[in-house]
Design a protein around this motif. Structure first.
Motif, mmCIF file in Angstrom:
data_model
loop_
_atom_site.group_PDB
_atom_site.id
_atom_site.type_symbol
_atom_site.label_atom_id
_atom_site.label_comp_id
_atom_site.label_asym_id
_atom_site.label_seq_id
_atom_site.Cartn_x
_atom_site.Cartn_y
_atom_site.Cartn_z
ATOM 1 N N ALA A 17 0.819 -1.190 -0.030
ATOM 2 C CA ALA A 17 -0.293 -0.032 -0.065
ATOM 3 C C ALA A 17 0.873 1.248 0.029
ATOM 4 O O ALA A 17 0.213 2.252 -0.111
ATOM 5 C CB ALA A 17 -0.736 -0.025 1.095
ATOM 6 N N SER A 18 2.060 1.145 0.427
ATOM 7 C CA SER A 18 2.872 2.531 0.521
ATOM 8 C C SER A 18 4.275 2.119 0.143
ATOM 9 O O SER A 18 4.624 0.877 0.107
ATOM 10 C CB SER A 18 2.807 2.764 2.064
ATOM 11 N N GLY A 19 5.092 3.350 -0.085
ATOM 12 C CA GLY A 19 6.343 3.310 -0.246
ATOM 13 C C GLY A 19 7.053 2.103 -1.320
ATOM 14 O O GLY A 19 6.583 2.242 -2.457
ATOM 15 N N ILE A 38 -0.481 -7.480 -1.104
ATOM 16 C CA ILE A 38 -1.164 -7.469 0.238
ATOM 17 C C ILE A 38 -0.624 -6.481 1.127
ATOM 18 O O ILE A 38 0.655 -5.719 1.392
ATOM 19 C CB ILE A 38 -0.364 -8.758 0.824
ATOM 20 N N ASP A 39 -1.520 -5.906 1.948
ATOM 21 C CA ASP A 39 -1.191 -4.811 3.183
ATOM 22 C C ASP A 39 -2.390 -4.968 4.002
ATOM 23 O O ASP A 39 -3.468 -5.815 3.960
ATOM 24 C CB ASP A 39 -1.296 -3.520 2.329
ATOM 25 N N ILE A 40 -2.302 -4.060 5.282
ATOM 26 C CA ILE A 40 -3.459 -4.184 6.153
ATOM 27 C C ILE A 40 -4.154 -2.789 5.815
ATOM 28 O O ILE A 40 -4.987 -2.756 6.630
ATOM 29 C CB ILE A 40 -2.941 -4.313 7.549
ATOM 30 N N ALA A 158 14.854 -2.986 18.219
ATOM 31 C CA ALA A 158 13.766 -3.938 17.742
ATOM 32 C C ALA A 158 13.757 -3.957 16.072
ATOM 33 O O ALA A 158 13.969 -5.284 15.637
ATOM 34 C CB ALA A 158 12.495 -3.906 18.299
ATOM 35 N N TYR A 159 13.768 -2.957 15.366
ATOM 36 C CA TYR A 159 13.931 -2.885 14.078
ATOM 37 C C TYR A 159 15.243 -3.532 13.709
ATOM 38 O O TYR A 159 15.189 -4.442 12.648
ATOM 39 C CB TYR A 159 13.694 -1.231 13.590
ATOM 40 N N ALA A 160 16.341 -2.845 14.253
ATOM 41 C CA ALA A 160 17.692 -3.431 13.827
ATOM 42 C C ALA A 160 17.764 -4.964 13.811
ATOM 43 O O ALA A 160 18.085 -5.644 13.083
ATOM 44 C CB ALA A 160 18.912 -2.679 14.292
ATOM 45 N N SER A 193 12.877 7.775 0.897
ATOM 46 C CA SER A 193 11.723 8.716 1.302
ATOM 47 C C SER A 193 10.179 7.838 1.030
ATOM 48 O O SER A 193 9.632 7.653 0.211
ATOM 49 C CB SER A 193 11.443 10.056 0.451
ATOM 50 N N THR A 194 9.758 7.332 2.294
ATOM 51 C CA THR A 194 8.362 6.781 2.336
ATOM 52 C C THR A 194 7.859 7.024 3.524
ATOM 53 O O THR A 194 8.158 7.828 4.511
ATOM 54 C CB THR A 194 8.944 5.164 2.237
ATOM 55 N N GLY A 195 6.613 6.267 3.828
ATOM 56 C CA GLY A 195 5.889 6.300 5.105
ATOM 57 C C GLY A 195 6.717 6.074 6.369
ATOM 58 O O GLY A 195 6.654 6.853 7.206
HETATM 59 N N1 LIG Z 1 12.387 3.519 3.966
HETATM 60 C C1 LIG Z 1 13.499 3.097 4.232
HETATM 61 O O1 LIG Z 1 14.309 4.203 4.415
HETATM 62 C C2 LIG Z 1 13.818 2.100 4.368
HETATM 63 C C3 LIG Z 1 15.130 1.616 4.712
HETATM 64 C C4 LIG Z 1 15.596 0.342 4.915
HETATM 65 C C5 LIG Z 1 14.555 -0.710 4.993
HETATM 66 N N2 LIG Z 1 13.272 -0.264 4.709
HETATM 67 C C6 LIG Z 1 12.404 -1.449 4.801
HETATM 68 O O2 LIG Z 1 11.547 -1.496 3.385
HETATM 69 C C7 LIG Z 1 10.241 -1.918 3.749
HETATM 70 C C8 LIG Z 1 9.242 -1.045 3.074
HETATM 71 O O3 LIG Z 1 9.126 0.061 3.976
HETATM 72 P P1 LIG Z 1 8.645 1.403 3.322
HETATM 73 O O4 LIG Z 1 9.735 2.493 3.459
HETATM 74 O O5 LIG Z 1 8.209 1.470 1.958
HETATM 75 O O6 LIG Z 1 7.661 1.918 4.439
HETATM 76 P P2 LIG Z 1 5.947 2.246 4.312
HETATM 77 O O7 LIG Z 1 5.556 2.514 5.782
HETATM 78 O O8 LIG Z 1 5.870 3.277 3.268
HETATM 79 O O9 LIG Z 1 5.367 0.739 3.714
HETATM 80 C C9 LIG Z 1 5.247 -0.378 4.627
HETATM 81 C C10 LIG Z 1 3.883 -0.842 4.358
HETATM 82 O O10 LIG Z 1 3.819 -2.099 5.119
HETATM 83 C C11 LIG Z 1 2.405 -2.349 5.619
HETATM 84 N N3 LIG Z 1 2.526 -3.201 6.651
HETATM 85 C C12 LIG Z 1 2.798 -2.636 7.971
HETATM 86 N N4 LIG Z 1 2.625 -3.868 8.837
HETATM 87 C C13 LIG Z 1 2.047 -4.806 7.951
HETATM 88 C C14 LIG Z 1 1.408 -6.347 8.210
HETATM 89 N N5 LIG Z 1 1.469 -6.694 9.491
HETATM 90 N N6 LIG Z 1 0.952 -6.671 7.298
HETATM 91 C C15 LIG Z 1 0.995 -6.324 5.839
HETATM 92 N N7 LIG Z 1 1.510 -5.211 5.759
HETATM 93 C C16 LIG Z 1 1.815 -4.334 6.641
HETATM 94 C C17 LIG Z 1 1.955 -1.015 5.852
HETATM 95 O O11 LIG Z 1 0.696 -0.743 5.909
HETATM 96 C C18 LIG Z 1 2.800 0.034 4.665
HETATM 97 O O12 LIG Z 1 1.837 -0.109 3.487
HETATM 98 C C19 LIG Z 1 10.174 -2.257 5.050
HETATM 99 O O13 LIG Z 1 10.248 -3.549 5.302
HETATM 100 C C20 LIG Z 1 11.084 -1.569 5.516
HETATM 101 O O14 LIG Z 1 11.536 -1.850 7.044
HETATM 102 C C21 LIG Z 1 12.798 1.177 4.401
#
Ligand SMILES: NC(=O)c1ccc[n+]([C@@H]2O[C@H](COP(=O)([O-])OP(=O)(O)OC[C@H]3O[C@@H](n4cnc5c(N)ncnc54)[C@H](O)[C@@H]3O)[C@@H](O)[C@H]2O)c1
Length: 257
Positions: A17-19, A38-40, A158-160, A193-195
């Motif tokens: 749904a995002s990013g 897939i997303d929530i 936790a994230y790391a 740049s994302t959510g």
């Molecule tokens: N943006 C960054 O700088 C960055 C850097 C390193 C890693 N990541 C990783 O990239 C991935 C995507 O992140 P993003 O930046 O696009 O973030 P985002 O927040 O824009 O998108 C994440 C999406 O995951 C969905 N989501 C969350 N929990 C969920 C669940 N339980 N089941 C299904 N969907 C779920 C959210 O609704 C959202 O649409 C993530 O795993 C993030 O950790 C992002």
């Protein structure tokens, strides 16, 4: 010539749904894939699927499915749905993830379990359910690791930890399934740049010295965009990545060069 690497192929993309997940759905559908997205987040997922379908080519299409990847039942049902709709499964892109920032001494067990549950357990569950189908198709998995998998990211324990484990899961599955023709790779983005990055909320009481640590995770070339990560996800999921498995590809604009 536009790329058609996913013509007549199917994929699941989580976090659609995002990013980065959203950009991945758009990229795969533009290259011909049938994608279960897939997303929530229902409304944002519908918008993502509509956007991908507007840019569809080579027979590609996106279908929305609400599912929580951290739920065993949701993960199993989503994979079964993809196979029922598309007849096969060629790629699984585990992009869903959440980030919570907090001083580790204040990190509750609930918050820890929530982050591990989505980022690590969710990735494991989706892999476990998809693997029998990917063995059949000799398909590919692409997971979302992070530069946090390898380099200290303060206030994100936790994230790391979840992302370090996703990298380990990736290399382990790559070797375990190498003889069955399933490739397993990950992307390790830096700041994109994302959510997730828009909602980062560092502890309010950081000292000036602590604030300097934030620069450790800043790219000298600025923040990346989701499409530039999605293009690497697509490469790893496609035959262009045919000789790549067990790789965790850093995409961080030189942050850790
Ligand atoms: N943006 C960054 O700088 C960055 C850097 C390193 C890693 N990541 C990783 O990239 C991935 C995507 O992140 P993003 O930046 O696009 O973030 P985002 O927040 O824009 O998108 C994440 C999406 O995951 C969905 N989501 C969350 N929990 C969920 C669940 N339980 N089941 C299904 N969907 C779920 C959210 O609704 C959202 O649409 C993530 O795993 C993030 O950790 C992002």
């Amino acid at each position: 010539m536009p790329l058609e690497r996913f013509r007549d192929r199917s994929a699941i993309v989580t976090g659609a749904a995002s990013g980065i997940g959203r950009a991945t759905v758009a990229r795969l559908v533009a290259e011909g894939a049938a994608v279960l997205a897939i997303d929530i987040a229902a409304d944002a997922l519908d918008a993502s699927v509509a956007e991908a379908n507007a840019g569809a080519a080579a027979g590609g299409k996106a279908v929305a499915r609400i599912a929580d990847v951290s739920s065993e039942g949701d993960a199993a049902a989503a994979v079964a749905d993809a196979v029922a709709q598309f007849g096969t499964l060629d790629a699984l892109c585990n992009i869903a993830g959440i980030l919570r920032t907090v001083r580790t001494e204040a990190c509750t067990l609930e918050l820890w379990n929530q982050v591990i549950g989505v980022n690590l357990t969710g990735t494991f569950l989706m892999c476990r359910e998809a693997l029998p189908h990917l063995v059949e198709s000799r398909g590919a998995i692409v997971n979302a690791a992070s530069t946090a998998s390898f380099f200290g990211h303060p206030w994100m324990a936790a994230y790391a930890a979840s992302k370090g484990a996703v990298a380990a899961l990736t290399t382990t599955l790559a070797v375990e399934y190498s003889k069955q023709g399933v490739r397993v790779n990950a992307v390790a983005p830096g700041s994109v740049s994302t959510g997730i990055t828009a909602s980062v909320d560092f502890p309010a009481d950081l000292t000036k010295e602590e604030q300097k640590l934030v620069h450790r995770i800043m790219s000298p070339t600025g923040m990346g965009d989701a499409a530039s990560v999605a293009s690497v996800v697509a490469l790893l999921a496609s035959d262009d990545g045919a000789h790549m498995t067990g790789e965790v590809v850093r995409i961080d604009g030189g942050t850790h060069a």
